[in-house]
Design an enzyme around this catalytic site. Structure first.
Site, PDB file in Angstrom:
ATOM      1  N   GLU A   1       9.787  17.402 -26.016  1.00  0.00           N
ATOM      2  CA  GLU A   1       9.383  17.831 -24.589  1.00  0.00           C
ATOM      3  C   GLU A   1       9.840  18.914 -24.166  1.00  0.00           C
ATOM      4  OE1 GLU A   1       6.609  16.667 -23.286  1.00  0.00           O
ATOM      5  OE2 GLU A   1       6.383  14.457 -23.895  1.00  0.00           O
TER       6      GLU A   1
ATOM      7  N   ASN B   1      -0.110  19.063 -22.033  1.00  0.00           N
ATOM      8  CA  ASN B   1      -0.566  18.272 -23.277  1.00  0.00           C
ATOM      9  C   ASN B   1      -0.381  18.739 -24.478  1.00  0.00           C
ATOM     10  OD1 ASN B   1      -1.346  15.970 -21.448  1.00  0.00           O
ATOM     11  ND2 ASN B   1      -3.154  17.035 -20.799  1.00  0.00           N
TER      12      ASN B   1
ATOM     13  N   HIS C   1       0.262  16.930 -27.747  1.00  0.00           N
ATOM     14  CA  HIS C   1       0.060  15.466 -27.290  1.00  0.00           C
ATOM     15  C   HIS C   1      -1.317  14.773 -27.615  1.00  0.00           C
ATOM     16  CE1 HIS C   1       3.377  16.211 -24.620  1.00  0.00           C
ATOM     17  NE2 HIS C   1       3.474  15.098 -24.454  1.00  0.00           N
TER      18      HIS C   1
ATOM     19  N   ARG D   1       0.733  -1.250  -0.179  1.00  0.00           N
ATOM     20  CA  ARG D   1       0.022  -0.021  -0.216  1.00  0.00           C
ATOM     21  C   ARG D   1       0.872   1.196   0.021  1.00  0.00           C
ATOM     22  NH1 ARG D   1      -3.174  -3.449   3.402  1.00  0.00           N
ATOM     23  NH2 ARG D   1      -5.097  -3.955   2.352  1.00  0.00           N
TER      24      ARG D   1
ATOM     25  N   HIS E   1      -0.844  11.692 -29.610  1.00  0.00           N
ATOM     26  CA  HIS E   1      -1.241  10.242 -29.356  1.00  0.00           C
ATOM     27  C   HIS E   1      -1.956   9.685 -30.350  1.00  0.00           C
ATOM     28  CE1 HIS E   1      -0.948  11.527 -24.779  1.00  0.00           C
ATOM     29  NE2 HIS E   1       0.193  11.087 -25.144  1.00  0.00           N
TER      30      HIS E   1
ATOM     31  N   LYS F   1       7.831  22.308 -15.323  1.00  0.00           N
ATOM     32  CA  LYS F   1       7.006  21.034 -14.799  1.00  0.00           C
ATOM     33  C   LYS F   1       6.857  21.294 -13.520  1.00  0.00           C
ATOM     34  CE  LYS F   1       5.159  16.891 -15.555  1.00  0.00           C
ATOM     35  NZ  LYS F   1       6.063  15.641 -16.221  1.00  0.00           N
TER      36      LYS F   1
ATOM     37  N   ARG G   1      -2.639  21.750 -15.312  1.00  0.00           N
ATOM     38  CA  ARG G   1      -1.605  20.719 -15.691  1.00  0.00           C
ATOM     39  C   ARG G   1      -1.869  20.355 -17.064  1.00  0.00           C
ATOM     40  NH1 ARG G   1       1.022  15.798 -12.086  1.00  0.00           N
ATOM     41  NH2 ARG G   1       2.233  14.809 -13.411  1.00  0.00           N
TER      42      ARG G   1
ATOM     43  N   HIS H   1       7.786   8.363 -29.198  1.00  0.00           N
ATOM     44  CA  HIS H   1       6.632   9.528 -28.682  1.00  0.00           C
ATOM     45  C   HIS H   1       7.057  10.863 -29.173  1.00  0.00           C
ATOM     46  CE1 HIS H   1       3.938  11.201 -25.598  1.00  0.00           C
ATOM     47  NE2 HIS H   1       5.092  11.847 -25.218  1.00  0.00           N
TER      48      HIS H   1
ATOM     49  N   LYS I   1       3.260  10.948 -12.278  1.00  0.00           N
ATOM     50  CA  LYS I   1       2.358   9.930 -12.815  1.00  0.00           C
ATOM     51  C   LYS I   1       3.094   8.600 -12.949  1.00  0.00           C
ATOM     52  CE  LYS I   1      -0.458  13.066 -15.850  1.00  0.00           C
ATOM     53  NZ  LYS I   1      -0.909  13.400 -17.135  1.00  0.00           N
TER      54      LYS I   1
ATOM     55  N   GLU J   1      -4.171  17.061 -12.360  1.00  0.00           N
ATOM     56  CA  GLU J   1      -4.468  17.310 -13.508  1.00  0.00           C
ATOM     57  C   GLU J   1      -5.771  17.666 -13.704  1.00  0.00           C
ATOM     58  OE1 GLU J   1      -3.478  15.866 -18.155  1.00  0.00           O
ATOM     59  OE2 GLU J   1      -3.629  14.441 -16.747  1.00  0.00           O
TER      60      GLU J   1
END
Length: 364
Positions: free
Chosen positions: A186, A246, A249, A122, A253, A228, A242, A265, A144, A238
């Site tokens: 990026e 993107n 992106h 946990r 994507h 960032k 945030r 990517h 993330k 997000e």
């Protein structure tokens, strides 16, 4: 010389340390600033050969009990079964909640090790030691974590912050050229949306950056991490701000999916940024010429600026269908990050297909 320190003000807060040669000294910093028992180094088969022994021996010289666990390199390992195998190995090695996971590698390693850390017993503390530019400027910061499902990328995951991030630009010298460029996409994302001075620096210093000149790399990594950290500190999960991360992106994507995830990517995001900039012009948000500035910078670093450069020739309708399934669609509304100018972004809901189709056609 002391490392550059960037504070990420999440709950709990943590620090990013940036310094050339830091990989050789992180064991001392770990012992000085964190309280833990044993260390589990999680890495992949490629990074294990490059840096696994170095990190393991450095920890042991500091009288830190450590073990190394690796899995096959590549996106295919970003799977729940990898997490399960690693978790069982930790149980068999008697790792408990007072111990520490050290994620040593690129984005896949960071995502897998972070997800493991968030669910093992946990929750167990972990540190990020990213070894690719993309991981250093993006995926290692912000908490993330996740693994893929057959239905899509990162569909299982958590928000789980590391307790420390160690960035050594020196390790980038072992990166293949394609991976350096992958991360630079990026960096350019931050330059377009949040850091106009970074945009200017990249344009002036492209040769130094591509040659992995230490000061230049350290500067662009620091600027990217500051951007960032600023965003994540204000919007950890997000819910609003945030989303600026993107930029490029949503289209990127979709292009990744059309390429069956066989294209880097960053390359897909690069083309996605061009489409987004042209869409911004088509909607009269930005003045004509902004997209060409972005195209010129991307080309300087050898990044693609056309869909055809990804060996794709999709119908605009196919891309539109894919972006409607994007995880950034909420209550039927697609929100795209567009630009008014460099450093001036806007969240635009449901852009008309006619304007988007034109932007896609202009980028074929």
């Amino acid at each position: 010389m002391n490392p550059k320190i960037i504070k990420v003000r999440t709950k709990p807060p943590y620090q990013i340390l940036i310094q050339n040669g830091l990989l050789q000294n992180l064991s001392q910093d770990l012992a000085q600033h964190l309280s833990f028992g044993k260390v589990a180094i999680i890495t992949d088969s490629t990074v294990e050969k490059l840096y696994g022994k170095t990190v393991l021996e450095n920890l042991q010289r500091q009288n830190i009990s450590a073990q190394l666990f690796s899995f096959p390199a590549g996106e295919a390992s970003k799977h729940i079964f990898t997490v399960q195998d690693l978790a069982r190995s930790l149980v068999q090695a008697n790792f408990d909640r007072k111990d520490l996971i050290l994620a040593l590698g690129g984005g896949v390693v960071g995502d897998v090790a972070g997800f493991l850390a968030s669910i093992y017993l946990r929750g167990i503390p972990f540190v990020q030691v990213p070894t690719t530019l993309l991981a250093q400027v993006d995926s290692s910061v912000g908490g993330k974590t996740g693994v893929d499902l057959p239905e899509g990328k990162n569909l299982l995951g958590t928000f789980y912050q590391p307790v420390r991030v160690y960035i050594d630009p020196e390790v980038l010298k072992t990166l293949p050229s394609v991976e350096l460029k992958n991360g630079l996409a990026e960096v350019i994302k931050y330059a377009c949306t949040l850091k106009p001075r970074l945009f200017s620096y990249l344009a002036r210093n492209s040769a130094k950056i591509l040659a992995c000149e230490e000061r230049a790399l350290q500067w662009i990594i620091s600027e990217s991490c500051q951007a960032k950290a600023w965003v994540v500190s204000r919007d950890e999960k997000e819910s609003g701000l945030r989303r600026v991360l993107n930029f490029g992106h949503t289209i990127g994507h979709a292009l990744e999916a059309l390429a069956n995830y066989q294209k880097p990517h960053g390359f897909c995001v690069a083309v996605g940024m061009v489409v987004s900039a042209r869409l911004s012009e088509n909607l009269n948000l930005a003045q004509a010429g902004l997209s060409q500035k972005i195209v010129a910078l991307l080309q300087t670093f050898g990044l693609p600026t056309k869909i055809s450069e990804l060996d794709l020739n999709p119908e605009p309708e196919a891309i539109f269908t894919l972006i409607q399934r994007d995880k950034k669609v909420w209550k039927g509304k697609l929100t795209m990050v567009l630009l008014k100018d460099l450093g001036q972004y806007v969240f635009y809901e449901n852009p008309p297909f006619s304007a988007l189709k034109l932007a896609l056609t202009q980028t074929l």
